[in-house]
Design an enzyme around this catalytic site. Structure first.
Site, PDB file in Angstrom:
ATOM      1  N   TYR A 143      88.286  50.210   4.257  1.00 30.65           N
ATOM      2  CA  TYR A 143      87.049  49.432   4.445  1.00 30.65           C
ATOM      3  C   TYR A 143      87.227  48.003   3.943  1.00 30.65           C
ATOM      4  O   TYR A 143      86.975  47.039   4.668  1.00 30.65           O
ATOM      5  CB  TYR A 143      85.886  50.124   3.723  1.00 30.65           C
ATOM      6  N   TRP A 168      77.069  46.409  -3.858  1.00 37.70           N
ATOM      7  CA  TRP A 168      76.154  47.490  -4.258  1.00 37.70           C
ATOM      8  C   TRP A 168      74.733  47.276  -3.698  1.00 37.70           C
ATOM      9  O   TRP A 168      73.753  47.243  -4.449  1.00 37.70           O
ATOM     10  CB  TRP A 168      76.087  47.604  -5.777  1.00 37.70           C
TER      11      TRP A 168
HETATM   12  N1  LIG Z   1      75.701  48.607   1.550  1.00 41.06           N
HETATM   13  C1  LIG Z   1      76.419  48.079   0.562  1.00 41.06           C
HETATM   14  O1  LIG Z   1      76.431  48.579  -0.562  1.00 41.06           O
HETATM   15  C2  LIG Z   1      77.241  46.836   0.813  1.00 41.06           C
HETATM   16  C3  LIG Z   1      77.988  46.296  -0.252  1.00 41.06           C
HETATM   17  C4  LIG Z   1      78.736  45.133  -0.015  1.00 41.06           C
HETATM   18  C5  LIG Z   1      78.711  44.545   1.231  1.00 41.06           C
HETATM   19  N2  LIG Z   1      77.994  45.104   2.241  1.00 41.06           N
HETATM   20  C6  LIG Z   1      78.014  44.448   3.536  1.00 41.06           C
HETATM   21  O2  LIG Z   1      76.692  44.086   3.850  1.00 41.06           O
HETATM   22  C7  LIG Z   1      76.507  44.108   5.268  1.00 41.06           C
HETATM   23  C8  LIG Z   1      75.266  44.915   5.606  1.00 41.06           C
HETATM   24  O3  LIG Z   1      75.451  46.233   5.140  1.00 41.06           O
HETATM   25  P1  LIG Z   1      74.298  47.329   5.259  1.00 41.06           P
HETATM   26  O4  LIG Z   1      74.167  47.970   3.927  1.00 41.06           O
HETATM   27  O5  LIG Z   1      73.098  46.748   5.902  1.00 41.06           O
HETATM   28  O6  LIG Z   1      75.015  48.367   6.252  1.00 41.06           O
HETATM   29  P2  LIG Z   1      74.388  49.520   7.146  1.00 41.06           P
HETATM   30  O7  LIG Z   1      73.041  49.922   6.634  1.00 41.06           O
HETATM   31  O8  LIG Z   1      75.432  50.558   7.272  1.00 41.06           O
HETATM   32  O9  LIG Z   1      74.161  48.825   8.552  1.00 41.06           O
HETATM   33  C9  LIG Z   1      75.223  48.470   9.365  1.00 41.06           C
HETATM   34  C10 LIG Z   1      74.702  48.331  10.770  1.00 41.06           C
HETATM   35  O10 LIG Z   1      75.801  47.922  11.592  1.00 41.06           O
HETATM   36  C11 LIG Z   1      75.584  48.517  12.842  1.00 41.06           C
HETATM   37  N3  LIG Z   1      76.813  48.596  13.624  1.00 41.06           N
HETATM   38  C12 LIG Z   1      77.866  49.438  13.468  1.00 41.06           C
HETATM   39  N4  LIG Z   1      78.777  49.217  14.425  1.00 41.06           N
HETATM   40  C13 LIG Z   1      78.286  48.220  15.213  1.00 41.06           C
HETATM   41  C14 LIG Z   1      78.754  47.553  16.369  1.00 41.06           C
HETATM   42  N5  LIG Z   1      79.921  47.863  16.924  1.00 41.06           N
HETATM   43  N6  LIG Z   1      77.988  46.578  16.901  1.00 41.06           N
HETATM   44  C15 LIG Z   1      76.793  46.267  16.364  1.00 41.06           C
HETATM   45  N7  LIG Z   1      76.280  46.880  15.283  1.00 41.06           N
HETATM   46  C16 LIG Z   1      77.037  47.836  14.712  1.00 41.06           C
HETATM   47  C17 LIG Z   1      75.027  49.886  12.574  1.00 41.06           C
HETATM   48  O11 LIG Z   1      74.312  50.243  13.723  1.00 41.06           O
HETATM   49  P3  LIG Z   1      73.870  51.753  14.049  1.00 41.06           P
HETATM   50  O12 LIG Z   1      72.721  51.986  13.137  1.00 41.06           O
HETATM   51  O13 LIG Z   1      73.476  51.720  15.463  1.00 41.06           O
HETATM   52  O14 LIG Z   1      75.068  52.583  13.768  1.00 41.06           O
HETATM   53  C18 LIG Z   1      74.145  49.626  11.360  1.00 41.06           C
HETATM   54  O15 LIG Z   1      72.809  49.445  11.759  1.00 41.06           O
HETATM   55  C19 LIG Z   1      77.804  44.655   5.838  1.00 41.06           C
HETATM   56  O16 LIG Z   1      78.602  43.586   6.267  1.00 41.06           O
HETATM   57  C20 LIG Z   1      78.470  45.341   4.668  1.00 41.06           C
HETATM   58  O17 LIG Z   1      79.873  45.355   4.792  1.00 41.06           O
HETATM   59  C21 LIG Z   1      77.247  46.215   2.050  1.00 41.06           C
END
Ligand SMILES: NC(=O)c1ccc[n+]([C@@H]2O[C@H](COP(=O)([O-])OP(=O)(O)OC[C@H]3O[C@@H](n4cnc5c(N)ncnc54)[C@H](OP(=O)(O)O)[C@@H]3O)[C@@H](O)[C@H]2O)c1
Length: 305
Positions: A143, A168
């Site tokens: 990842y 987080w």
């Molecule tokens: N969550 C954390 O703790 C965390 C920590 C550090 C950084 N981040 C970063 O923060 C950002 C937002 O994370 P989040 O927590 O909001 O993640 P999330 O809840 O998992 O949401 C990710 C979204 O991306 C969509 N997605 C997946 N594949 C896709 C594609 N091919 N085209 C378009 N959309 C797609 C998914 O859609 P579907 O619902 O349709 O599958 C989902 O709605 C990300 O860049 C992540 O790496 C997150």
């Protein structure tokens, strides 16, 4: 001004939708993965041709940290190729790209109260608190690697970008650690949570607001090329996952037998950084961002549930 948001159904995407009413001057276009699959270059082009966005916030990602170890191609396709596709269409349309990345591009560890950011070279952190944007990344899992490669794809394709690394992330939306803890507490009398990984929780609403602070600041001077680049953003302070869980239960008045355990007692397919506190000096200095303590933000979030 048109702001296109990819990944609208995810946690950050929903947080951006929640705050969008605060920006009446902005025409938001929210696309979920069915409307804009970032791995599909033709679909990216078509969406950009239709909406001609001034800014694109990429909230889409492959975020299943452990699953990525067994499906690296899918993680690479979304986190690296997807980022590359968006950078290319942004370049073609002169759209500013705001991309979200992660503390998992680092693999730092923590011992005897000292944070080290290179397990092999045993390099201590610089005198400032937390990991800097300029510290050399070295992800320990698929990842983190695909997210780092996504950053690099953007950097080599389109200079008008902001890459915001965060950590987080939790909120009232989608799946996250806070909601998992509350769900588990409803079924169990006791829980064990890892106490030797140190980081900072980030409330997705505050992350969304910071991304919009960047949009609004840049929109006032679109010819200003001086602020593009990588930025860190999380809440202030630091804690372990155990301390994060303890705060969730304390603030929710939940009585549960919560035990601290070492990472070795909870093996996962992906190795996680033992220390990933991010230094926020750059984003504070460049955008006047005020960062709230993680526990205060957690209290605000829990009050909404
Ligand atoms: N969550 C954390 O703790 C965390 C920590 C550090 C950084 N981040 C970063 O923060 C950002 C937002 O994370 P989040 O927590 O909001 O993640 P999330 O809840 O998992 O949401 C990710 C979204 O991306 C969509 N997605 C997946 N594949 C896709 C594609 N091919 N085209 C378009 N959309 C797609 C998914 O859609 P579907 O619902 O349709 O599958 C989902 O709605 C990300 O860049 C992540 O790496 C997150």
């Amino acid at each position: 001004m048109v702001v296109l948001v990819s990944g609208a159904r995810g946690q950050l995407g929903q947080a951006l939708q929640f705050i969008s009413g605060n920006y009446p001057e902005v025409n938001f276009v929210f696309c979920d993965s069915s409307q804009l699959d970032i791995t599909n270059f033709e679909q990216c082009e078509a969406v950009f041709n239709t909406y001609k966005p001034n800014f694109c916030i990429n909230a889409a990602a492959y975020t299943a940290v452990d699953k990525a170890e067994s499906e690296p191609d899918k993680a690479f396709d979304i986190n690296t190729n997807g980022a590359q596709n968006l950078a290319e269409v942004c370049k073609a349309h002169q759209t500013v790209l705001i991309h979200v990345s992660t503390d998992f591009v680092f693999d730092a560890y923590y011992a005897n109260g000292i944070a080290y950011y290179d397990r092999e070279k045993r390099l201590p952190l610089k005198s400032t608190f937390g990991l800097l944007e300029t510290d050399v990344p070295f992800p320990s899992g698929v990842y983190g690697l695909t997210k780092l490669q996504g950053e690099q794809a953007i950097q080599s394709t389109w200079n008008k970008h902001f890459i915001v690394r965060t950590s987080w992330v939790y909120s009232e939306f989608a799946n996250n650690f806070m909601k998992t803890m509350l769900r588990l507490a409803a079924d169990r009398d006791s829980l064990s949570v890892v106490a030797d990984q140190i980081g900072t929780p980030t409330y997705a609403i505050e992350l969304a607001k910071v991304l919009m602070t960047i949009v609004m600041a840049q929109s006032t001077d679109m010819n200003n090329d001086t602020k593009y680049g990588i930025y860190n953003f999380s809440n202030e302070g630091q804690c372990s996952w155990y301390e994060f869980a303890a705060a969730i239960f304390e603030l929710s008045n939940i009585k549960i037998d919560l035990q601290p355990i070492p990472s070795s007692a909870y093996p996962t397919p992906a190795k996680r950084p033992a220390y990933s506190v991010l230094d926020k000096t750059k984003i504070k200095d460049n955008f006047g961002v005020e960062v709230q303590d993680w526990k205060q933000s957690l209290a605000n979030c829990l009050a909404k549930l």
